[in-house]
Design a protein around this motif. Structure first.
Motif, short mmCIF file in Angstrom:
data_model
loop_
_atom_site.label_atom_id
_atom_site.label_comp_id
_atom_site.label_asym_id
_atom_site.label_seq_id
_atom_site.Cartn_x
_atom_site.Cartn_y
_atom_site.Cartn_z
N ALA A 112 -2.55 3.34 -7.63
CA ALA A 112 -3.73 3.06 -6.34
C ALA A 112 -2.88 2.33 -5.23
CB ALA A 112 -4.70 2.15 -7.10
N SER A 113 -1.80 1.46 -5.65
CA SER A 113 -0.97 0.76 -4.47
C SER A 113 -0.37 1.74 -3.63
CB SER A 113 -0.30 -0.38 -5.56
OG SER A 113 0.94 -0.15 -4.74
N CYS A 114 -0.13 3.03 -4.06
CA CYS A 114 0.34 4.14 -3.51
C CYS A 114 -0.54 4.62 -2.41
CB CYS A 114 0.90 5.25 -4.15
SG CYS A 114 2.39 4.75 -5.29
N GLY A 169 7.09 -5.47 -1.21
CA GLY A 169 7.94 -4.24 -0.15
C GLY A 169 7.40 -2.91 -0.75
N ASN A 170 6.54 -2.89 -1.84
CA ASN A 170 6.31 -1.66 -2.42
C ASN A 170 5.74 -0.61 -1.12
OD1 ASN A 170 6.86 -1.79 -5.38
ND2 ASN A 170 5.40 -3.53 -5.12
N LYS A 171 4.53 -1.18 -0.61
CA LYS A 171 4.17 -0.35 0.42
C LYS A 171 4.97 0.05 1.59
CE LYS A 171 -0.50 -1.66 -1.10
NZ LYS A 171 0.05 -2.80 -2.08
N THR A 172 6.05 -1.16 1.96
CA THR A 172 6.82 -1.00 3.09
C THR A 172 7.74 0.17 2.73
OG1 THR A 172 7.07 -3.33 2.94
CG2 THR A 172 8.48 -2.13 4.49
N THR A 173 8.32 0.23 1.30
CA THR A 173 9.42 1.20 1.30
C THR A 173 8.46 2.63 1.16
OG1 THR A 173 9.15 0.83 -1.26
CG2 THR A 173 10.95 -0.17 0.16
N LEU A 181 -0.82 1.10 11.14
CA LEU A 181 -0.39 -0.20 10.32
C LEU A 181 -1.10 -0.11 8.88
CD1 LEU A 181 -1.51 -0.98 13.53
CD2 LEU A 181 -0.60 -3.17 12.83
N VAL A 182 -0.50 -0.76 8.16
CA VAL A 182 -0.96 -1.14 6.60
C VAL A 182 -1.20 -2.59 6.51
CG1 VAL A 182 -0.18 -1.34 4.32
CG2 VAL A 182 0.16 0.81 5.53
N VAL A 183 -2.43 -3.07 6.50
CA VAL A 183 -2.71 -4.34 6.26
C VAL A 183 -3.20 -4.69 4.59
CG1 VAL A 183 -4.54 -6.30 7.07
CG2 VAL A 183 -3.47 -4.56 8.64
N ASP A 184 -2.36 -4.99 3.92
CA ASP A 184 -2.53 -5.50 2.62
C ASP A 184 -2.57 -7.12 2.33
OD1 ASP A 184 -2.77 -4.50 -0.10
OD2 ASP A 184 -0.55 -5.01 -0.48
N PRO A 185 -3.31 -7.77 2.89
CA PRO A 185 -3.30 -9.23 2.95
C PRO A 185 -3.38 -10.06 1.51
CG PRO A 185 -5.31 -8.76 3.70
CD PRO A 185 -4.58 -7.51 3.37
N SER A 186 -3.08 -11.10 1.28
CA SER A 186 -3.44 -11.92 0.16
C SER A 186 -4.74 -11.77 -0.26
CB SER A 186 -2.95 -13.24 0.14
OG SER A 186 -1.80 -13.60 0.85
#
Ligand code: SAM
Length: 335
Positions: free
Chosen positions: A85-87, A112-116, A180-185
């Motif tokens: 799901a994090s992909c 950095g999972n989503k960054t890479t 943009l990807v926004v994956d905040p705390s």
């Protein structure tokens, strides 16, 4: 941690890092993976099998007891362990064949999972870049290490890391950013097993829903998303959390859709067909009634712009993602 195997799913996900290799080359180079027998279920009973995901390209599942982290492929950065799901966010951001994203932003990047993953979708041209922002000084070090390992020296300019608060950036300084990807705390209420310390897990299970805390987090998530929607050339923004609570998920989305500045600038929720349409679990439609009242069809359409994953049941952590789009991409109007 000493989390028992009962707290794990029967599958461990990894993606083949296409910045460094191709799936064909990867399986040719690494007999450890090539010798695994293909299976068609995510309920992997024992080591020795491999599942190829139907939703995310280059994503595979194996048994958690498989010694993945000691393989040369993992050590060389050709394999990245990342929950299915994090992909979703990087895939949603880049899954439009008409998109020519060459400059994108990961606003809350570490580890950095989503960054890479985002970087793996970019065309390898000189100007292709993921700008990654992280405000925490310790976490930014982890981010740098992960990105260096995933890109190598050949593609070292593919990711540009900045140690700063994303909300302090000036959108006008990024005139070519299209996504943009926004994956905040977030509360992390969808995380379990290996991914969470024992003590934290027990704490979380005991915890009543702390509405005040969730609302505080939602306020911060809204603020960071509102900033993301200001980038002048952005056409697609994917919001995500690993929370199961609607406070941090659909309710943040509804507040954004109802915000007059955001409405005026033309942002809408994407229609289901551009948000991993085959994935069955969508947003909770009853949460959208503030926008669509009793119109079931409209609520369902808005919920279709979001995806949800249930912890364990869907082979990993609990997760939420919503896709905002502007102008030409297929979209769902809030009114
Ligand atoms: N996207 C990451 C991944 O998939 O590997 C996980 C991100 S984690 C949920 C949230 C991260 O955002 C944390 O590292 C946190 O320090 C960072 N963060 C929170 N607020 C931020 C802000 N305003 N600007 C930049 N980074 C922020």
């Amino acid at each position: 941690t000493n989390v028992s195997t009962d707290d794990e799913t029967p599958i461990r996900w990894f993606r083949v890092n296409t910045i460094k290799t191709t799936p064909e080359k990867f399986f040719k180079d690494h007999p450890f993976f090539a010798k695994l027998e293909p299976v068609s279920s995510i309920d992997i009973k024992a080591p020795g099998f491999i599942y190829t995901d139907d939703y995310i390209p280059n994503l595979y599942g194996i048994h958690p007891k498989e010694k993945l982290t000691s393989t040369p492929a993992y050590l060389k950065g050709e394999v990245i362990i990342q929950d299915r799901a994090s992909c979703f966010p990087a895939h949603i951001l880049n899954d439009d064949p008409s998109d020519k994203h060459v400059e994108i932003i990961d606003s809350c990047a570490a580890p950095g999972n989503k960054t890479t993953h985002c970087a793996s979708y970019l065309p390898r041209t000189e100007d292709s870049v993921v700008y990654a922002f992280e405000r925490d000084s310790n976490r930014v070090k982890v981010l740098k290490t992960m990105c260096e390992k995933a890109t190598g020296t050949k593609n070292k300019n593919l990711i540009q890391i900045t140690h700063t608060d994303f909300t302090s950036t000036n959108p006008q300084d990024f005139p070519n950013v299209t996504g943009l990807v926004v994956d905040p705390s977030c509360s992390g209420s969808g995380i379990f097993g290996r991914a969470i310390e024992d003590a934290q897990l027990q704490e979380q299970e005991k915890e009543e829903i702390d509405t005040e805390r969730l609302n505080r987090l939602a306020g911060f998530q809204f603020k960071i998303m509102k900033h993301a929607l200001l980038f002048p050339k952005a056409r697609k923004v994917v919001y995500s959390t690993c929370s199961i609570h609607p406070h941090e998920n659909e309710r943040v989305v509804v507040d954004l859709l109802m915000d007059k500045d955001i409405k005026a600038s033309g942002w809408q929720l994407a229609s289901r067909d551009v948000v991993i349409s085959e994935w069955p679990k969508r947003g909770w439609k009853e949460e959208f009634t503030a926008i669509c009242g009793g119109n079931e069809e409209e609520c369902e359409a808005l919920a279709g712009g979001c995806v949800r994953a249930t912890p364990k049941e869907d082979g990993g952590i609990g997760f939420f993602a919503a896709c905002f789009v502007k102008n030409d991409i297929k979209s769902r109007k809030p009114d």
